[in-house]
Design a protein around this motif. Structure first.
Motif, short mmCIF file in Angstrom:
data_model
loop_
_atom_site.label_atom_id
_atom_site.label_comp_id
_atom_site.label_asym_id
_atom_site.label_seq_id
_atom_site.Cartn_x
_atom_site.Cartn_y
_atom_site.Cartn_z
N SER A 152 0.86 -1.23 -0.25
CA SER A 152 -0.32 -0.36 0.13
C SER A 152 0.58 1.26 -0.02
CB SER A 152 -1.31 -0.15 1.41
OG SER A 152 -1.60 -0.74 1.64
N GLY A 153 2.12 0.83 0.46
CA GLY A 153 2.47 2.75 0.52
C GLY A 153 2.34 3.15 1.32
N SER A 154 2.02 3.14 2.52
CA SER A 154 1.27 3.95 3.48
C SER A 154 1.92 3.00 4.75
CB SER A 154 0.31 4.38 3.89
OG SER A 154 -0.46 4.97 4.59
N THR A 155 2.01 4.15 6.05
CA THR A 155 2.97 3.71 7.52
C THR A 155 1.87 2.49 8.79
OG1 THR A 155 3.80 5.48 7.78
CG2 THR A 155 2.89 4.40 9.46
N TYR A 156 -0.12 3.07 8.04
CA TYR A 156 -0.68 1.99 8.96
C TYR A 156 -0.17 1.12 8.29
CZ TYR A 156 -1.58 6.62 11.92
OH TYR A 156 -1.47 7.22 12.98
N PRO A 157 -0.91 0.84 6.96
CA PRO A 157 -0.78 -0.28 6.48
C PRO A 157 0.52 -1.51 6.65
CG PRO A 157 -1.97 1.23 5.22
CD PRO A 157 -1.05 1.78 5.59
N LEU A 158 1.47 -0.84 6.82
CA LEU A 158 2.21 -1.03 7.51
C LEU A 158 2.90 -2.02 8.32
CD1 LEU A 158 5.36 -2.31 5.98
CD2 LEU A 158 6.22 -0.37 6.68
N LEU A 159 1.97 -1.45 9.42
CA LEU A 159 2.52 -1.86 10.79
C LEU A 159 1.29 -2.34 10.71
CD1 LEU A 159 1.99 1.99 12.38
CD2 LEU A 159 4.14 0.31 12.14
N ASP A 243 -8.16 -8.68 16.96
CA ASP A 243 -8.15 -8.05 16.38
C ASP A 243 -7.54 -6.90 15.75
OD1 ASP A 243 -9.65 -6.38 17.63
OD2 ASP A 243 -11.15 -5.55 16.28
N LEU A 244 -5.67 -7.32 15.97
CA LEU A 244 -4.98 -6.04 16.20
C LEU A 244 -4.52 -5.35 14.71
CD1 LEU A 244 -3.41 -7.16 19.58
CD2 LEU A 244 -4.21 -5.34 19.11
N PRO A 245 -4.77 -6.41 13.92
CA PRO A 245 -3.95 -6.35 12.68
C PRO A 245 -4.42 -4.93 11.91
CG PRO A 245 -3.19 -7.98 12.98
CD PRO A 245 -4.38 -7.33 13.85
N GLU A 246 -6.05 -4.58 12.36
CA GLU A 246 -6.93 -3.61 12.12
C GLU A 246 -7.59 -3.20 12.71
OE1 GLU A 246 -10.40 -5.91 10.29
OE2 GLU A 246 -9.21 -7.41 10.45
N ALA A 247 -7.35 -2.63 14.07
CA ALA A 247 -7.53 -1.85 15.04
C ALA A 247 -7.69 -0.95 14.59
CB ALA A 247 -6.29 -1.92 16.27
N GLU A 250 -6.65 2.39 16.66
CA GLU A 250 -4.86 2.69 16.58
C GLU A 250 -4.53 2.80 15.12
OE1 GLU A 250 -2.70 -0.82 18.41
OE2 GLU A 250 -5.46 -0.42 19.85
N LEU A 251 -5.16 1.71 14.25
CA LEU A 251 -4.07 1.47 12.61
C LEU A 251 -5.04 2.23 11.21
CD1 LEU A 251 -2.21 -1.83 13.04
CD2 LEU A 251 -1.52 0.28 13.24
N VAL A 252 -6.92 2.90 11.87
CA VAL A 252 -6.88 3.76 10.70
C VAL A 252 -7.81 2.00 9.87
CG1 VAL A 252 -8.68 5.15 10.19
CG2 VAL A 252 -5.87 5.22 11.57
N ALA A 253 -8.51 0.89 10.75
CA ALA A 253 -8.23 -0.46 9.83
C ALA A 253 -6.80 -1.06 9.43
CB ALA A 253 -9.31 0.16 8.43
N PHE A 255 -4.13 -2.64 7.33
CA PHE A 255 -4.03 -3.15 6.52
C PHE A 255 -4.71 -3.41 5.55
CE2 PHE A 255 -6.04 -7.20 7.56
CZ PHE A 255 -6.43 -7.07 6.92
N MET A 256 -6.03 -2.62 5.53
CA MET A 256 -7.61 -2.29 4.49
C MET A 256 -6.93 -1.27 4.37
SD MET A 256 -9.38 -4.63 5.24
CE MET A 256 -10.58 -4.65 6.37
N THR A 257 -6.17 -0.27 5.29
CA THR A 257 -6.86 1.14 4.77
C THR A 257 -6.91 1.91 3.41
OG1 THR A 257 -5.78 1.62 6.91
CG2 THR A 257 -6.04 3.48 5.86
N GLU A 258 -5.67 1.50 2.24
CA GLU A 258 -5.77 2.32 1.50
C GLU A 258 -6.43 1.66 -0.27
OE1 GLU A 258 -4.75 4.61 1.38
OE2 GLU A 258 -3.20 5.47 2.83
#
Length: 451
Positions: A152-159, A243-247, A250-253, A255-258
């Protein structure tokens, strides 16, 4: 000795090509329909828990609401971020979905049946290491999440993707050790063989290295493995409270943000397919698979024909309800709590349980009843240790005066602890000017106060 309706490994690989296609299509349709109904079921159950009506407008009981949401996603604009890796960004959602659906290929849905005059097992295929196929599908599914977050090239999806990879490593170990207890007891890694090993007292089996009557579902005989396996499946499927990978907070959804449109829908589809698939795997390994529960076994035809498909579906729905129940009840864990729970609680208990089970298996002169009683005693002891383990109370924190007195010699000097900052003169004057305005009543006082 297997019963007539119990499929064996020799019954697979003999179906005509058209029957194989029907089975593959049936497994895929089951995954898609289970997803559509699973989303509707979750929203209705959570609404019931929150005392809300839930879905009740689109279709009878809101059954078509999920279909309407899917069509809405399909016609939304598909946005591609500039910094995204286009190829990986496109294929990441499909990886998660394909892995979740592939696991259903080795899950037995029923016994031997007749389809258009051909006798065949209600299972796409089975291999001697089918349990390892399930583990491989579960492990590969996380690649879609990790690659989707990275591409995705973004910080929150990478986290979110990194969280998912660490989560998979932690809980895959506990899940694998739980399955070790199952095929060590059943004597096979074939899913159809594991279901047959839980047949009950209707046939003899060679589960612990000698001839005995099967004790029934492994959820009772291997209770610690069942509990740990189900907890690990909740962590593997990224479901609440794990569901911490999409919290969202904290992470605005995560890995699915973008993602948007159909790619976002595929990620949602993979989550619910994984939930249904892991419920089916748990049913196969611990709840007797397609076999009927005890009251229904009094009927001689309960485990023959197409009836076992109904018992299997009922068990899967019950486990899906537990998934939804957890989401509507428990709050999300912190990430350090989640990782500590996997490495410091689930893993040691699982290792001790496997060690105890191996010791019981190595005692050859024990009878069936003695082994069952010993396994039950070990389960009770483990549960007692977990429930009665003393909780260490936190040490009382020293007061500020004690911390000052305990400072090492030569530390930086501190100002007086009773230092009081005088109030601001401007604030005092402003309050004094406003006090006369509050005396009296009427619109004038209200207007002056508003100004």
């Amino acid at each position: 000795m297997y019963l007539a309706q119990d499929p064996t490994l020799d019954d697979f690989g003999k179906d005509p090509w058209w029957l194989i296609l029907i089975k593959i299509l049936a497994a895929f349709v089951f995954a898609v329909l289970a997803t559509l109904l699973g989303v509707w079921f979750e929203r209705r159950v959570v609404a019931r828990m929150a005392q809300r009506p839930g879905l009740n407008q689109v279709g009878p009981f809101g059954l078509l609401q999920t279909l309407a949401d899917g069509l809405k996603m399909a016609f939304k604009e598909d946005i591609l971020p500039k910094a995204a890796d286009k190829v990986v960004y496109f294929f990441a959602p499909t990886i998660s979905t394909i892995c979740a659906v592939t696991a259903l290929s080795v899950v037995p849905f029923g016994p031997m049946v007749s389809i258009f005059g051909t006798r065949t097992p209600l299972q796409v295929t089975d291999v001697p290491v089918a349990v390892l196929v399930l583990l491989a599908c579960s492990s590969m599914g996380v690649y879609g999440v990790v690659l989707g977050g990275w591409a995705s090239g973004s910080t929150y999806p990478l986290l979110g993707g990194l969280r998912s990879s660490a989560q998979m490593i932690s809980y895959e170990v506990a899940m694998g050790l739980s399955i070790v207890a199952v095929f060590m007891t059943a004597g096979t890694m074939s899913t159809s063989g594991i279901v047959a090993a839980q047949a009950g007292s209707d046939r003899s089996w060679d589960g612990l290295g000698f001839d005995l009557h099967a004790p029934g579902w492994y959820a009772l005989l291997l209770l610690p493995s069942f509990i740990i396996f189900f907890i690990a499946t909740v962590g593997e499927t990224n479901r609440a409270p794990f569901d911490l990978p999409e919290a969202e907070s904290e992470l605005v959804a995560g890995f699915m943000t973008e993602y948007s449109s159909l790619k976002f829908a595929l990620f949602m589809l993979s989550e619910y397919v994984s939930m249904v698939t892991m419920s089916a795997v748990t049913t196969t390994l611990f709840l007797g698979g397609w076999r009927a529960p005890w009251p229904l076994t009094l009927w001689s035809g309960a485990n023959s024909g197409w009836w076992p498909l109904l018992w299997f579906a009922a068990k899967v729905i019950l486990l899906v309800f537990v998934f939804v129940w957890l989401r509507g009840t428990l709050p999300r864990l912190r990430y350090d709590q989640f990782m500590r729970f996997g490495w410091k609680v689930l893993l040691p208990i699982n290792l001790l349980w496997i060690l105890a089970l191996s010791g019981l298996r190595s005692i050859d002169h024990w009878q069936t009843r003695d082994r069952t009683i010993a396994i039950g005693a070990v389960v009770v002891v483990l549960l007692a240790v977990v429930l009665l383990w003393p909780n260490r109370k936190p040490q009382p924190q020293p007061t500020l005066e004690e911390q000052v007195r305990n400072r090492p010699h030569g530390s930086f000097p501190l100002p007086p602890m009773d230092l009081q900052v005088p109030p601001s003169p401007r604030l005092t004057r402003t309050v004094a000017e406003r006090e006369p305005a509050n005396i009296g009543s009427g619109a004038g006082a209200d207007e002056k106060e508003e100004v």
